[in-house]
Design a protein around this motif. Structure first.
Motif, PDB file in Angstrom:
ATOM      1  N   TRP A 149      -5.644 -26.898  11.262  1.00  0.00           N
ATOM      2  CA  TRP A 149      -4.549 -26.552  10.506  1.00  0.00           C
ATOM      3  C   TRP A 149      -3.755 -27.617  10.206  1.00  0.00           C
ATOM      4  CZ3 TRP A 149       0.541 -25.165  10.460  1.00  0.00           C
ATOM      5  CH2 TRP A 149       1.182 -24.639   9.320  1.00  0.00           C
ATOM      6  N   LEU A 150      -3.021 -27.865  11.612  1.00  0.00           N
ATOM      7  CA  LEU A 150      -1.902 -28.935  11.430  1.00  0.00           C
ATOM      8  C   LEU A 150      -2.397 -30.224  10.956  1.00  0.00           C
ATOM      9  CD1 LEU A 150       1.000 -28.667  12.091  1.00  0.00           C
ATOM     10  CD2 LEU A 150       0.573 -29.533  14.436  1.00  0.00           C
ATOM     11  N   ARG A 151      -3.699 -30.375  11.341  1.00  0.00           N
ATOM     12  CA  ARG A 151      -4.346 -31.909  11.151  1.00  0.00           C
ATOM     13  C   ARG A 151      -4.428 -32.036   9.613  1.00  0.00           C
ATOM     14  NH1 ARG A 151      -8.373 -35.917  12.284  1.00  0.00           N
ATOM     15  NH2 ARG A 151      -7.984 -36.181  14.613  1.00  0.00           N
ATOM     16  N   ARG A 152      -4.773 -30.976   8.979  1.00  0.00           N
ATOM     17  CA  ARG A 152      -4.652 -30.937   7.633  1.00  0.00           C
ATOM     18  C   ARG A 152      -3.234 -31.137   6.869  1.00  0.00           C
ATOM     19  NH1 ARG A 152      -8.762 -26.873   7.987  1.00  0.00           N
ATOM     20  NH2 ARG A 152      -7.380 -25.367   7.774  1.00  0.00           N
ATOM     21  N   ARG A 153      -2.490 -30.144   7.382  1.00  0.00           N
ATOM     22  CA  ARG A 153      -1.277 -30.277   6.964  1.00  0.00           C
ATOM     23  C   ARG A 153      -0.432 -31.702   6.924  1.00  0.00           C
ATOM     24  NH1 ARG A 153       1.018 -25.513   5.077  1.00  0.00           N
ATOM     25  NH2 ARG A 153       2.420 -26.803   3.930  1.00  0.00           N
ATOM     26  N   LEU A 154      -0.762 -32.266   8.333  1.00  0.00           N
ATOM     27  CA  LEU A 154      -0.048 -33.543   8.530  1.00  0.00           C
ATOM     28  C   LEU A 154      -0.733 -34.649   7.817  1.00  0.00           C
ATOM     29  CD1 LEU A 154       1.044 -33.054  12.233  1.00  0.00           C
ATOM     30  CD2 LEU A 154       2.471 -32.706  10.058  1.00  0.00           C
ATOM     31  N   ASN A 155      -2.009 -34.297   7.292  1.00  0.00           N
ATOM     32  CA  ASN A 155      -2.805 -35.305   6.730  1.00  0.00           C
ATOM     33  C   ASN A 155      -3.176 -36.477   7.693  1.00  0.00           C
ATOM     34  OD1 ASN A 155      -4.169 -36.172   4.601  1.00  0.00           O
ATOM     35  ND2 ASN A 155      -2.950 -37.228   3.515  1.00  0.00           N
ATOM     36  N   ILE A 156      -3.526 -35.951   8.916  1.00  0.00           N
ATOM     37  CA  ILE A 156      -4.070 -36.982   9.894  1.00  0.00           C
ATOM     38  C   ILE A 156      -5.354 -37.250   9.613  1.00  0.00           C
ATOM     39  CG2 ILE A 156      -4.261 -37.493  12.402  1.00  0.00           C
ATOM     40  CD1 ILE A 156      -2.120 -35.243  12.839  1.00  0.00           C
ATOM     41  N   LYS A 157      -5.729 -38.631   9.304  1.00  0.00           N
ATOM     42  CA  LYS A 157      -7.026 -38.868   9.087  1.00  0.00           C
ATOM     43  C   LYS A 157      -7.912 -39.496  10.216  1.00  0.00           C
ATOM     44  CE  LYS A 157      -7.083 -38.277   4.172  1.00  0.00           C
ATOM     45  NZ  LYS A 157      -7.191 -36.750   4.208  1.00  0.00           N
ATOM     46  N   GLY A 158      -7.138 -40.395  10.890  1.00  0.00           N
ATOM     47  CA  GLY A 158      -8.137 -41.023  11.875  1.00  0.00           C
ATOM     48  C   GLY A 158      -8.637 -40.151  12.995  1.00  0.00           C
ATOM     49  N   SER A 159      -9.706 -40.581  13.320  1.00  0.00           N
ATOM     50  CA  SER A 159     -10.633 -39.664  14.267  1.00  0.00           C
ATOM     51  C   SER A 159     -11.598 -40.481  15.119  1.00  0.00           C
ATOM     52  CB  SER A 159     -11.259 -38.505  13.699  1.00  0.00           C
ATOM     53  OG  SER A 159     -12.109 -37.837  14.412  1.00  0.00           O
ATOM     54  N   ALA A 160     -11.591 -40.220  16.258  1.00  0.00           N
ATOM     55  CA  ALA A 160     -12.617 -41.144  17.223  1.00  0.00           C
ATOM     56  C   ALA A 160     -13.974 -40.596  16.762  1.00  0.00           C
ATOM     57  CB  ALA A 160     -12.484 -40.675  18.520  1.00  0.00           C
ATOM     58  N   ARG A 161     -15.039 -41.567  17.118  1.00  0.00           N
ATOM     59  CA  ARG A 161     -16.491 -41.255  16.685  1.00  0.00           C
ATOM     60  C   ARG A 161     -17.347 -40.844  17.744  1.00  0.00           C
ATOM     61  NH1 ARG A 161     -21.378 -43.943  15.882  1.00  0.00           N
ATOM     62  NH2 ARG A 161     -20.898 -45.524  17.244  1.00  0.00           N
ATOM     63  N   MET A 162     -17.700 -39.453  17.608  1.00  0.00           N
ATOM     64  CA  MET A 162     -18.549 -39.098  18.832  1.00  0.00           C
ATOM     65  C   MET A 162     -19.684 -37.957  18.060  1.00  0.00           C
ATOM     66  SD  MET A 162     -17.362 -36.169  21.748  1.00  0.00           S
ATOM     67  CE  MET A 162     -16.359 -37.056  22.738  1.00  0.00           C
ATOM     68  N   SER A 163     -20.773 -38.088  18.579  1.00  0.00           N
ATOM     69  CA  SER A 163     -21.813 -37.552  17.919  1.00  0.00           C
ATOM     70  C   SER A 163     -21.537 -35.933  18.237  1.00  0.00           C
ATOM     71  CB  SER A 163     -23.204 -37.971  18.622  1.00  0.00           C
ATOM     72  OG  SER A 163     -24.168 -36.720  18.236  1.00  0.00           O
ATOM     73  N   ARG A 164     -22.101 -35.201  17.136  1.00  0.00           N
ATOM     74  CA  ARG A 164     -21.925 -33.756  17.250  1.00  0.00           C
ATOM     75  C   ARG A 164     -22.893 -33.037  18.354  1.00  0.00           C
ATOM     76  NH1 ARG A 164     -18.297 -30.358  14.161  1.00  0.00           N
ATOM     77  NH2 ARG A 164     -17.137 -31.781  12.490  1.00  0.00           N
ATOM     78  N   GLN A 165     -23.956 -33.993  18.699  1.00  0.00           N
ATOM     79  CA  GLN A 165     -25.004 -33.419  19.575  1.00  0.00           C
ATOM     80  C   GLN A 165     -24.512 -33.542  20.832  1.00  0.00           C
ATOM     81  OE1 GLN A 165     -27.667 -32.546  17.935  1.00  0.00           O
ATOM     82  NE2 GLN A 165     -26.733 -33.098  16.099  1.00  0.00           N
ATOM     83  N   THR A 166     -23.370 -34.265  20.942  1.00  0.00           N
ATOM     84  CA  THR A 166     -22.636 -34.420  22.531  1.00  0.00           C
ATOM     85  C   THR A 166     -22.858 -32.984  23.118  1.00  0.00           C
ATOM     86  OG1 THR A 166     -21.415 -36.250  21.646  1.00  0.00           O
ATOM     87  CG2 THR A 166     -20.944 -35.388  23.772  1.00  0.00           C
ATOM     88  N   ARG A 167     -22.366 -31.891  22.405  1.00  0.00           N
ATOM     89  CA  ARG A 167     -22.243 -30.493  23.130  1.00  0.00           C
ATOM     90  C   ARG A 167     -23.427 -30.278  23.846  1.00  0.00           C
ATOM     91  NH1 ARG A 167     -21.137 -27.533  17.690  1.00  0.00           N
ATOM     92  NH2 ARG A 167     -21.500 -29.365  16.386  1.00  0.00           N
ATOM     93  N   TYR A 168     -24.695 -30.575  23.183  1.00  0.00           N
ATOM     94  CA  TYR A 168     -25.921 -30.228  23.867  1.00  0.00           C
ATOM     95  C   TYR A 168     -26.137 -30.864  24.947  1.00  0.00           C
ATOM     96  CZ  TYR A 168     -26.613 -28.035  19.174  1.00  0.00           C
ATOM     97  OH  TYR A 168     -26.251 -27.112  18.266  1.00  0.00           O
TER      98      TYR A 168
END
Lengths: 283, 299
Positions: free
Chosen positions: B118-137
C-alpha cells in the motif's frame, strides 16, 4: 536462422536465470543451514521439558507451537526468543529462575501434539531433564561444615536423588560434614535444588547429561562386577591378605579400624565415660 | 485508471463498503484469528491454545500446520497421531477454500506486506529488483532439503512467518527487526518481494491450491474496460491475465494459478464487477457459453 538463434538465446537466458535463482537460494540455504547447525548447541543453563529426547532429535521433532508452555501450571517453560542462545521458538526453562515442579500428570508432555515430548513418559520420577551437580565444593555451606541442607530438603526425591553423607570435618577436627551427594539413577534434573541454593550463585547446578557425566570406554570392564557375574574370580584367585596385628587385636575393614578382638568398639557405650576418663587409665 | 488510488472508480460505482467488502472480511479474519489466539494470554479466555504451527481449540480440535509437520517428518521424527490428525484437518480445509487462503486470510505477516504494498503504491515507488516468482519453490525445496540434511527444523529457526505469529502470542523479542526487514524489503527492494517471490510457506500452501475448490473467476470478463485496477492491487498480478484475457485462446475464466491467494481484492476494486468467487468447475461450462454470447454480441 534468426529463429534458431532466438531460441538459442532464450535457452541461454533460461539457463542463466535458473542458475541465478539456484545459486542465490543455495547461498541463502547455506546461511540458514550453518545457523541451524550452530543453534544445536544448547547452553548448559537451558533445560528442556520432561520427555524431550537428545537435543538433535528434539530440534527435528519440536514444531515450536508452545502448547507445552501453555499447559505448564507454574510458568516454568518458555519459548526461546530469536536473540536467545536457544533454538528459536523451542521450549526450555532455567532452573535458577523457575524450576520444574514435577507435576504427577505431566501436562506439558500430554499437550505435545508431535511426540517431541515422549508420551511414554508417564512417571515424572523417570524424567531425565538433566543432572544436578554440586559444582562448587569450596563455597557450598555444607562443605564448609554448616548445616544448610536446603538442596537436600527441597529435593522431590529426597534421600534418593540427594543424600547427605557424613564425613569427618578436618578443619575443626571434631565435627561432621554432611555432604549432599546427587545420585544419577534417581535425579530427574528438575532443578529445585539449584533454584533453592542459598548462595548468591548456586553451588549446585543442573547440567545436561553430556556435561554432568563421564563415560567409561565401551571396552572397559570393572573387575569386581565381572567376578560377581561369573560367580568367581576370572583370574588367579586372590591370596587372602593377612595383617601382622598386635596380640589380641583385630582390624575392622568397615570403618572402626584397629580394635580389640571380640569387642565391638574400643570406646564405651556411654560417651561420658570417655570424656571423664583419667589420662593413662583405661576404663 | 488511477495508479496511486486503484479502486477509486469502484468506490464511486459501488460505494465504499462494497468496494472494500472482501478486504474488510479478510482483515476481520486475520485480526479475528489473532484475537482468538491472544484471548488466552491476555484475558485468560482459553478458546485457542498454541500458535499456527499447532493449536488446540476448545480443548478438542487439534490443528497443525502441514508444512512444518512435513519438515519434522523429513528431519526424521516419527510424528505422533495428534499432529497428523491436525495436519489432515488443515489440509482438507485448504483444499476446499484454496491453499493460499492461508496467506491472505490467516497469516499475520500478510498485514505487514500488504502495508508495504500500500505504501509502495502511495509513495509511487517504481524501482524493484529482479527476481523470479518461481524462487519460492526453490526455497521450498531448500527448506525440505535442510530438514533432511540437518535432521532439524532448520528453516523454522529463521522463518519470519512462524516467528511473527509465535512472537505476537508468546513474546516477540528481537523478531520485530526481522519483520521490519521484510517490510523494508517489500517497500524498497522488491515489489511483493516476500509473499510473491520468496516465502516457502506460501509456496507450500500454493501447492494445496492447485486442486482446491474455491477460486476467483473473471466471470464477466467481457465487461472488462482495461482500467488495470485489479493488476495494481493484486499481490500476484501475473495470475489474472490468462483468466481475464484468455477468452480468445479458449482459456476459462477461473484463475487457476496456484499463486492466487483468493484474497478477493480484484473483486473489490473492479467497478464493473468482472470478478467473483466461484468453484473451480466454473470453467468447465462457462467458457463455452461466453464464447457463444460473444458471438451473439458481435454478430
Amino acid at each position: 536462422m534468426a529463429r534458431a538463434s532466438a531460441r538459442k538465446l532464450s535457452r541461454r537466458r533460461f539457463l542463466v536465470d535458473t542458475a541465478r535463482t539456484a545459486s542465490g537460494v543455495a547461498l541463502f540455504g547455506l546461511g540458514v543451514g550453518l545457523y541451524a547447525k550452530r543453534s544445536e548447541s544448547l547452553p548448559a543453563t537451558a533445560i528442556r521439558p520432561p520427555g524431550a529426547g537428545a537435543e538433535g532429535d528434539f530440534l527435528g521433532a519440536c514444531i515450536r507451537c508452545g502448547l507445552c508452555v501453555r499447559d505448564c501450571p507454574y510458568d516454568t517453560l518458555k519459548l526461546a526468543l530469536p536473540e536467545e542462545p536457544v533454538a528459536t521458538g523451542t521450549p526450555f526453562f532455567e532452573a535458577r529462575k523457575i524450576p520444574c515442579e514435577m507435576c504427577e500428570d505431566i501436562p506439558c508432555v500430554k499437550a505435545c501434539p508431535t511426540g517431541a515430548l515422549d508420551k511414554n513418559l508417564t512417571d515424572i520420577d523417570q524424567a531425565r531433564m538433566g543432572l544436578a551437580v554440586l559444582i562448587d565444593q569450596e563455597n557450598c555451606l555444607n562443605f564448609l561444615g554448616l548445616r544448610c541442607d536446603v538442596c537436600y530438603r527441597v529435593c522431590p526425591l529426597i534421600d534418593k536423588a540427594i543424600t547427605l553423607e557424613p564425613r569427618h570435618n578436618v578443619r575443626s577436627g571434631m565435627h561432621a560434614l554432611f555432604i549432599p551427594v546427587v545420585h544419577s539413577e534417581a535425579c530427574t534434573g528438575c532443578g529445585k535444588c539449584e533454584h533453592a541454593c542459598v548462595l548468591d550463585q548456586a553451588a549446585i547446578k543442573v547440567l545436561p547429561d553430556r556435561l554432568a557425566k563421564g563415560e567409561l570406554g565401551r571396552h572397559y570392564r570393572v573387575g569386581w562386577k565381572e567376578k560377581q557375574r561369573a560367580g568367581g574370580s576370572l583370574v588367579t584367585p586372590d591370596v587372602e591378605h593377612r595383617y601382622n596385628l598386635p596380640e589380641g587385636m583385630e582390624y575392622d575393614y568397615e570403618g572402626q579400624g584397629l580394635k580389640r578382638k571380640g569387642a565391638d568398639t574400643p570406646f564405651p557405650d556411654n560417651p561420658l565415660d570417655s570424656l571423664n576418663r583419667k589420662s593413662g587409665g583405661r576404663p | 485508471m488511477s495508479p496511486l488510488h486503484p479502486g477509486r472508480e469502484a468506490v464511486l460505482a459501488k460505494g465504499w463498503w462494497r468496494a472494500h467488502k472482501w478486504l474488510l472480511l479478510r482483515r476481520t479474519s486475520q485480526f479475528g484469528i489473532l484475537a482468538l489466539f491472544l484471548a488466552g494470554p491476555w484475558f485468560g479466555w482459553w478458546i485457542v491454545k498454541g500458535n499456527l504451527a499447532s493449536s488446540l481449540t476448545l480443548d478438542v480440535l487439534p490443528l497443525t500446520d502441514p508444512y512444518v509437520l512435513l519438515q519434522s517428518f523429513l528431519a526424521g521424527h516419527a510424528v505422533a497421531a495428534t499432529a497428523i490428525l491436525g495436519a489432515a484437518i488443515v489440509t482438507v480445509f485448504y483444499l476446499l477454500v484454496g491453499g493460499r487462503v492461508y496467506c491472505s486470510w490467516v497469516c499475520p505477516l500478510n498485514l505487514v506486506t500488504d502495508a508495504a504494498a500500500w505504501l509502495r503504491r502511495r509513495l509511487n515507488i517504481k524501482g524493484s529488483a529482479r527476481m523470479s516468482r518461481q524462487t519460492r519453490y526453490w526455497v521450498l525445496g531448500l527448506t525440505f532439503l535442510l530438514a533432511l540434511l540437518t535432521g532439524t527444523l532448520a528453516w523454522e529457526m529463521v522463518n519470519p512467518v512462524s516467528m511473527f505469529h509465535r512472537g505476537l502470542i508468546f513474546g516477540l523479542g528481537f523478531a520485530w527487526a526481522i519483520i521490519l526487514g521484510v517490510f523494508l524489503f517489500d517497500l524498497f527492494v522488491l515489489r511483493q518481494g516476500w509473499c510473491g517471490h520468496v516465502c516457502p510457506v506460501g509456496a507450500f500452501y500454493g501447492l494445496l491450491t492447485v486442486p482446491s475448490l474455491v477460486r476467483v473467476s473473471a466471470a464477466q470478463r467481457e465487461k472488462c474496460d482495461d482500467c488495470m485496477d485489479c493488476f495494481a492491487v493484486c499481490p500476484e498480478p501475473q495470475v489474472i491475465r490468462p483468466a481475464l484475457k484468455g477468452a480468445e485462446q479458449g482459456i476459462g475464466p477461473v484463475i487457476r494459478s496456484p499463486q492466487c491467494t483468493n484474497c478477493g481484492r480484484c473483486i473489490d476494486v473492479c467497478a464493473l464487477d468482472v470478478f467473483r468467487f466461484a468453484t473451480r468447475f466454473h470453467s468447465a461450462t462457462k467458457p463455452h457459453i461466453r464464447v457463444a454470447q460473444n458471438k451473439e454480441v458481435s454478430s
